[in-house]
Enzyme design. Sequence first.
Site, PDB file in Angstrom:
ATOM      1  CB  SER A   1      22.915 113.818 101.596  1.00  0.00           C
ATOM      2  OG  SER A   1      23.832 113.876 100.538  1.00  0.00           O
TER       3      SER A   1
ATOM      4  CG  ASP B   1      25.117 113.706  95.628  1.00  0.00           C
ATOM      5  OD1 ASP B   1      26.011 113.042  96.172  1.00  0.00           O
ATOM      6  OD2 ASP B   1      23.956 113.256  95.445  1.00  0.00           O
TER       7      ASP B   1
ATOM      8  CD  GLU C   1      21.603 120.239  98.857  1.00  0.00           C
ATOM      9  OE1 GLU C   1      22.100 119.095  98.934  1.00  0.00           O
ATOM     10  OE2 GLU C   1      20.383 120.445  98.704  1.00  0.00           O
TER      11      GLU C   1
ATOM     12  CG  ASP D   1      24.613 116.697  98.311  1.00  0.00           C
ATOM     13  OD1 ASP D   1      25.356 115.695  98.236  1.00  0.00           O
ATOM     14  OD2 ASP D   1      23.493 116.665  98.852  1.00  0.00           O
TER      15      ASP D   1
ATOM     16  CG  PHE E   1      11.963 127.456  90.690  1.00  0.00           C
ATOM     17  CD1 PHE E   1      11.248 128.541  90.207  1.00  0.00           C
ATOM     18  CD2 PHE E   1      12.652 127.600  91.886  1.00  0.00           C
ATOM     19  CE1 PHE E   1      11.235 129.750  90.875  1.00  0.00           C
ATOM     20  CE2 PHE E   1      12.653 128.810  92.572  1.00  0.00           C
ATOM     21  CZ  PHE E   1      11.942 129.891  92.072  1.00  0.00           C
ATOM     22  CD  GLU E   2      12.068 121.526  86.342  1.00  0.00           C
ATOM     23  OE1 GLU E   2      11.421 120.480  86.134  1.00  0.00           O
ATOM     24  OE2 GLU E   2      12.307 122.364  85.450  1.00  0.00           O
TER      25      GLU E   2
END
Length: 570
Positions: A131, A355, A350, A81, A305-306
């Site tokens: 995006s 980005d 990705e 990205d 994971f977050e």
Amino acid sequence: MRSRLSIAALAAAVSLLAGCATTGTSASNTAGTSFAPIEVPKIERPAGETPQWWFTQGASTAAAHGAMGGKAKNVILFVGDGMSLPTVAAARIYLGQQNGQPGEETRLSWEDFPNTALSRTYNTNAQTPDSAGTMTAMATGIKTRMGMLSVGQAAERGDCGASLSTQIPTLWEMAADAGLATGVVTTTAVTHATPGATFSHVPERNWENDTDLPPEATAQGCMDIASQMVGSPYGKGPDVLMGGGRMNFFGVDQNDPEYDDKVGQRLDGRNLVDEWKARHPAGTYVWNLKQFNDAPKGTPIIGLFEPSHMQFEQDRPNDPAGEPSLAQMTESAIQRLTALNPNGFVLLVEGGRIDHAHHGGNAYRALKDTVALHQAVERAAQVTNPEDTLILVTADHSHTMFFVGYPARGNPILGKVRGGSGEQMDPRALAMDATGLPFTTLGYANGPGYAGATSTQAEGPKHNPHFPSGFQQAENGRPNLTDVDTEHPDYLQEAMVPTSSESHGGDDVGIWARGTGSDAIRGNVEQNTIFHFLLQANPKLRAYYCGRNLCNAQGVPVKLPEPKVNRRAQ
């Protein structure tokens, strides 16, 4: 009045354009089979652009390049990205210098792939894209407006009602419907624009959970991205889903397992992880590195994971709960998808935080996350066979990072320029600008690093590149960087134009490919052609389209499939 593309109108357009496939001079592909070129109607642009026109245009280009000669059982799309060509060049130098080399001669993993092209990234309403519009192009084979996911350009951004009439099926949805395994891996929230475009259709990329939708959109039947990802009407949705974005899958009554001060964001009472597990009874939910490592192999997995995005690669080792690397997630996804389905798979990977680092004006983290993507591609190439797997690496859009001056060979890519220019360049001497001040090799056209680090900040700038609070006000022109550590991970490169967040760029990005079907990838193509390269290279997806009468007489998929509209029950 806003233009709305109804299903009936779309069907009529499909019927009309189906007759546009004509025979003529054949274009040879790598398998030795010939396909007649597809005639794409000449239109007034942009007024005459429709989803079907974009689809036919992309199919025509891919077929003329020989993509139908591919025999790819597996298709892997890697998206860096914001990975502009200057980002690729700087990352290769950074990687080489980390290994004690000058750096310029280093090659990232995809730079050894045999086939390359350039991709034009503009959205239908934007010269410099975002995006959402760019991933929609790659996921559906059509271009659309900025900010919208897998819906056609007839709808305007945020218009729920219009978007329900112009949803465009994606490569991942068609793969799931055709009996292939599917996976989505990212370092952002899995509901972010790039991963979200694989299994959701929304006119506003920020509708990541139910609380993000305005009341009128909810009333009209629109659904948030997270609920669409797990409740897709195509197959069982993604068999592998890994990244961040945990907060979008749980209710406000559920505490986050990792952070005491965070809870879920949903107000509709749904637990989307439980809903995903109900559709994948053998599947496992994990949220930390130990659980990821311990999860049963060869089975479906959802890893969140977050609460929001995963850590930058620079910061990942400091996460107390631990997070897998992009390379680890990639290898796990390939292993699981291969074991789950002998028919093959379609996988998105990705490197999303390249980005974010660029937006923060922080080249250090952008380059380090690009190297993490390099490692993921390297791992994928090691565990797959080019005879049955097509790997395509690209970016969704560029950024405004640039090289400045004439640094000597081997000059630290994140350092100040030394050497000057011409035959008398001294690699030990700092190059000076017209006012007698040094400058760094990398800079940005705009962003929060407007004034750079000041001479009183020799220990490094105080701004946090994760969430920049605003640009630094320039005083008396450029700062003196002589005693500033510009290679510090938190240093913000100077920017010419002061903005709170650095912007995307409008220039072309690279495409690199290897494996069966990759010979078609060459030249300068519209970004939506990437979808058709991937589709046409996979015989099972081609058979799926042709079995639904969506191919022309030569067997080229040229018609948009009818969508299974996923909407809230009224």
